[in-house]
Design a protein around this motif. Structure first.
Motif, mmCIF file in Angstrom:
data_model
loop_
_atom_site.group_PDB
_atom_site.id
_atom_site.type_symbol
_atom_site.label_atom_id
_atom_site.label_comp_id
_atom_site.label_asym_id
_atom_site.label_seq_id
_atom_site.Cartn_x
_atom_site.Cartn_y
_atom_site.Cartn_z
ATOM 1 N N LYS A 131 -16.991 5.998 -3.924
ATOM 2 C CA LYS A 131 -16.875 5.060 -2.805
ATOM 3 C C LYS A 131 -15.767 5.484 -1.845
ATOM 4 C CE LYS A 131 -18.642 1.034 -5.326
ATOM 5 N NZ LYS A 131 -18.302 -0.271 -5.955
ATOM 6 N N LEU A 132 -14.618 5.891 -2.392
ATOM 7 C CA LEU A 132 -13.517 6.318 -1.528
ATOM 8 C C LEU A 132 -13.806 7.669 -0.886
ATOM 9 C CD1 LEU A 132 -10.325 5.199 -3.501
ATOM 10 C CD2 LEU A 132 -11.447 4.087 -1.569
ATOM 11 N N ASN A 133 -14.537 8.524 -1.578
ATOM 12 C CA ASN A 133 -14.899 9.819 -1.001
ATOM 13 C C ASN A 133 -15.755 9.654 0.242
ATOM 14 O OD1 ASN A 133 -13.529 11.658 -2.599
ATOM 15 N ND2 ASN A 133 -15.151 11.770 -4.138
ATOM 16 N N ARG A 134 -16.575 8.610 0.262
ATOM 17 C CA ARG A 134 -17.414 8.366 1.437
ATOM 18 C C ARG A 134 -16.582 7.895 2.627
ATOM 19 N NH1 ARG A 134 -21.214 6.522 -2.594
ATOM 20 N NH2 ARG A 134 -20.488 4.367 -2.429
ATOM 21 N N LEU A 135 -15.390 7.363 2.350
ATOM 22 C CA LEU A 135 -14.530 6.851 3.422
ATOM 23 C C LEU A 135 -13.486 7.858 3.894
ATOM 24 C CD1 LEU A 135 -13.729 3.280 2.006
ATOM 25 C CD2 LEU A 135 -15.366 3.849 3.811
ATOM 26 N N ARG A 136 -13.161 8.828 3.056
ATOM 27 C CA ARG A 136 -11.993 9.663 3.345
ATOM 28 C C ARG A 136 -12.232 10.738 4.398
ATOM 29 N NH1 ARG A 136 -11.587 14.670 0.842
ATOM 30 N NH2 ARG A 136 -13.228 15.164 -0.670
ATOM 31 N N GLY A 137 -13.493 11.074 4.687
ATOM 32 C CA GLY A 137 -13.753 12.103 5.686
ATOM 33 C C GLY A 137 -13.151 13.426 5.261
ATOM 34 N N ASP A 138 -12.274 13.998 6.129
ATOM 35 C CA ASP A 138 -11.647 15.278 5.794
ATOM 36 C C ASP A 138 -10.247 15.106 5.209
ATOM 37 O OD1 ASP A 138 -10.382 14.386 8.048
ATOM 38 O OD2 ASP A 138 -10.665 16.208 9.232
ATOM 39 N N THR A 139 -9.895 13.879 4.807
ATOM 40 C CA THR A 139 -8.599 13.654 4.165
ATOM 41 C C THR A 139 -8.571 14.371 2.818
ATOM 42 O OG1 THR A 139 -8.380 11.466 5.191
ATOM 43 C CG2 THR A 139 -7.001 11.913 3.272
ATOM 44 N N PRO A 140 -7.564 15.206 2.563
ATOM 45 C CA PRO A 140 -7.509 15.927 1.279
ATOM 46 C C PRO A 140 -7.388 14.965 0.103
ATOM 47 C CG PRO A 140 -5.942 16.843 2.865
ATOM 48 C CD PRO A 140 -6.449 15.564 3.452
ATOM 49 N N VAL A 141 -7.926 15.359 -1.036
ATOM 50 C CA VAL A 141 -7.822 14.545 -2.242
ATOM 51 C C VAL A 141 -7.165 15.370 -3.343
ATOM 52 C CG1 VAL A 141 -10.163 15.177 -2.976
ATOM 53 C CG2 VAL A 141 -9.093 13.116 -3.897
ATOM 54 N N LEU A 142 -6.250 14.740 -4.071
ATOM 55 C CA LEU A 142 -5.561 15.378 -5.185
ATOM 56 C C LEU A 142 -5.827 14.587 -6.452
ATOM 57 C CD1 LEU A 142 -2.080 16.006 -3.507
ATOM 58 C CD2 LEU A 142 -3.805 17.742 -4.008
ATOM 59 N N SER A 143 -5.938 15.288 -7.573
ATOM 60 C CA SER A 143 -6.125 14.622 -8.860
ATOM 61 C C SER A 143 -5.335 15.408 -9.903
ATOM 62 C CB SER A 143 -7.612 14.574 -9.219
ATOM 63 O OG SER A 143 -7.819 13.846 -10.410
ATOM 64 N N VAL A 144 -4.076 15.007 -10.092
ATOM 65 C CA VAL A 144 -3.186 15.762 -10.976
ATOM 66 C C VAL A 144 -2.491 14.892 -12.019
ATOM 67 C CG1 VAL A 144 -2.721 17.648 -9.367
ATOM 68 C CG2 VAL A 144 -1.336 15.570 -9.247
ATOM 69 N N LEU A 145 -2.524 13.565 -11.842
ATOM 70 C CA LEU A 145 -1.871 12.648 -12.776
ATOM 71 C C LEU A 145 -2.881 11.629 -13.287
ATOM 72 C CD1 LEU A 145 1.405 11.854 -10.770
ATOM 73 C CD2 LEU A 145 1.176 13.453 -12.676
ATOM 74 N N SER A 146 -2.702 11.196 -14.526
ATOM 75 C CA SER A 146 -3.551 10.132 -15.059
ATOM 76 C C SER A 146 -3.122 8.798 -14.450
ATOM 77 C CB SER A 146 -3.424 10.071 -16.579
ATOM 78 O OG SER A 146 -2.124 9.619 -16.941
ATOM 79 N N ALA A 147 -3.931 7.767 -14.658
ATOM 80 C CA ALA A 147 -3.585 6.445 -14.138
ATOM 81 C C ALA A 147 -2.271 5.955 -14.731
ATOM 82 C CB ALA A 147 -4.712 5.459 -14.448
ATOM 83 N N ASP A 148 -2.071 6.197 -16.017
ATOM 84 C CA ASP A 148 -0.837 5.765 -16.671
ATOM 85 C C ASP A 148 0.369 6.527 -16.130
ATOM 86 O OD1 ASP A 148 0.631 4.334 -18.864
ATOM 87 O OD2 ASP A 148 0.960 6.388 -19.547
ATOM 88 N N GLU A 149 0.223 7.833 -15.924
ATOM 89 C CA GLU A 149 1.329 8.637 -15.394
ATOM 90 C C GLU A 149 1.694 8.206 -13.979
ATOM 91 O OE1 GLU A 149 0.384 12.767 -17.888
ATOM 92 O OE2 GLU A 149 -0.510 12.408 -15.914
ATOM 93 N N THR A 150 0.682 7.890 -13.173
ATOM 94 C CA THR A 150 0.945 7.430 -11.807
ATOM 95 C C THR A 150 1.600 6.056 -11.811
ATOM 96 O OG1 THR A 150 -1.019 8.641 -11.067
ATOM 97 C CG2 THR A 150 -0.087 7.046 -9.536
ATOM 98 N N ALA A 151 1.107 5.164 -12.682
ATOM 99 C CA ALA A 151 1.653 3.807 -12.756
ATOM 100 C C ALA A 151 3.116 3.806 -13.185
ATOM 101 C CB ALA A 151 0.819 2.963 -13.712
ATOM 102 N N ARG A 152 3.504 4.766 -14.006
ATOM 103 C CA ARG A 152 4.905 4.838 -14.430
ATOM 104 C C ARG A 152 5.827 5.150 -13.260
ATOM 105 N NH1 ARG A 152 4.798 8.021 -20.293
ATOM 106 N NH2 ARG A 152 3.410 6.527 -21.356
ATOM 107 N N ALA A 153 5.278 5.792 -12.239
ATOM 108 C CA ALA A 153 6.072 6.108 -11.053
ATOM 109 C C ALA A 153 6.016 4.999 -10.012
ATOM 110 C CB ALA A 153 5.585 7.413 -10.432
ATOM 111 N N LEU A 154 4.865 4.308 -9.927
ATOM 112 C CA LEU A 154 4.661 3.338 -8.852
ATOM 113 C C LEU A 154 4.726 1.884 -9.302
ATOM 114 C CD1 LEU A 154 1.708 5.058 -6.943
ATOM 115 C CD2 LEU A 154 4.163 5.242 -6.505
ATOM 116 N N GLY A 155 4.482 1.630 -10.585
ATOM 117 C CA GLY A 155 4.465 0.262 -11.073
ATOM 118 C C GLY A 155 3.125 -0.079 -11.693
ATOM 119 N N ALA A 156 3.117 -1.094 -12.527
ATOM 120 C CA ALA A 156 1.903 -1.493 -13.239
ATOM 121 C C ALA A 156 0.783 -1.826 -12.263
ATOM 122 C CB ALA A 156 2.198 -2.700 -14.129
ATOM 123 N N GLY A 157 -0.428 -1.385 -12.597
ATOM 124 C CA GLY A 157 -1.592 -1.687 -11.776
ATOM 125 C C GLY A 157 -1.704 -0.862 -10.513
ATOM 126 N N MET A 158 -0.895 0.196 -10.393
ATOM 127 C CA MET A 158 -0.893 0.989 -9.159
ATOM 128 C C MET A 158 -1.196 2.459 -9.440
ATOM 129 S SD MET A 158 2.491 -0.591 -7.287
ATOM 130 C CE MET A 158 2.191 0.269 -5.748
#
Length: 219
Positions: free
Chosen positions: A161-188
């Motif tokens: 769904k987000l890929n259909r919206l992003r157009g030519d915006t680069p996408v990165l996938s290097v951290l798991s949801a848990d690893e990202t949440a530890r940096a940004l906060g729960a649920g993020m």
């Protein structure tokens, strides 16, 4: 009376070390480069991993390139680093018998994750992070995104769904949801949009280096 000659201005010293890499990438002559122990190519530091030797002669990865001592550089590629260890290239360059971490690959991956989490935290404090599916979708629709950060374990339908919206915006996938949440906060941690700014530029560069190290596998 003879007029004094005006001294010629001294030329600025260049940081050029070595010859351009044969990989097809151009390096400016005033750009600092380092030579890879494994391939002997000269590359910008952002494409390599620096190692140094501790006082007790242990090999230490230095991802931030800040530890004291002479740097030993290898291209950010897990196979090339393993090859450098197996062939004794680190020991040869250091002119010493070295000891190595029990699992150097796991250590490097852990250090990358911690570094990326730290940079994400700085980006959040700078107001450059939008997290959550709805907010990310809105930011992408309004063309406010510098890049889209997707958790490595994000569900396929949300990604699509987000890929259909992003157009030519680069996408990165290097951290798991848990690893990202530890940096940004729960649920993020699943879908995150990063806006342009200093910490984000550093995060993207480091994420690309991590991806290169892992050979762009699901990290």
């Amino acid at each position: 009376m003879t007029a004094k000659k005006t001294p010629k201005p001294k030329k600025a010293k260049k940081n050029w070390r070595g010859t351009p890499s044969p990989d097809g990438l151009s390096h400016k002559k005033n750009e600092t480069v380092r030579r890879c122990l494994a391939t002997r190519e000269t590359l910008p530091p952002e494409r390599l991993i620096r190692f140094c030797v501790s006082p007790d002669r242990a090999l230490v990865p230095d991802l931030a390139r800040k530890l004291p001592g002479r740097g030993l550089w290898v291209t950010a590629d897990k196979d090339l680093i393993a090859e450098a260890v197996a062939k004794g290239l680190f020991a040869k360059a250091a002119h010493a018998k070295l000891t190595y971490p029990d699992d150097l690959d796991a250590l490097i991956r852990t250090l990358f994750v911690k570094r990326l989490q730290s940079l994400l935290g700085f980006a959040k404090k700078a107001g450059l992070v939008v997290s959550g599916f709805e907010k990310s979708a809105e930011a992408l629709t309004k063309k406010q995104a510098f890049c889209l950060l997707e958790a490595t374990d994000a569900a396929t339908d949300g990604r699509e769904k987000l890929n259909r919206l992003r157009g030519d915006t680069p996408v990165l996938s290097v951290l798991s949801a848990d690893e990202t949440a530890r940096a940004l906060g729960a649920g993020m941690g699943v879908h995150t949009v990063l806006k342009a700014g200093g910490p984000v530029d550093l995060f993207v560069a480091e994420a690309k280096r991590f991806g290169a190290y892992c050979k762009n596998e699901q990290v």
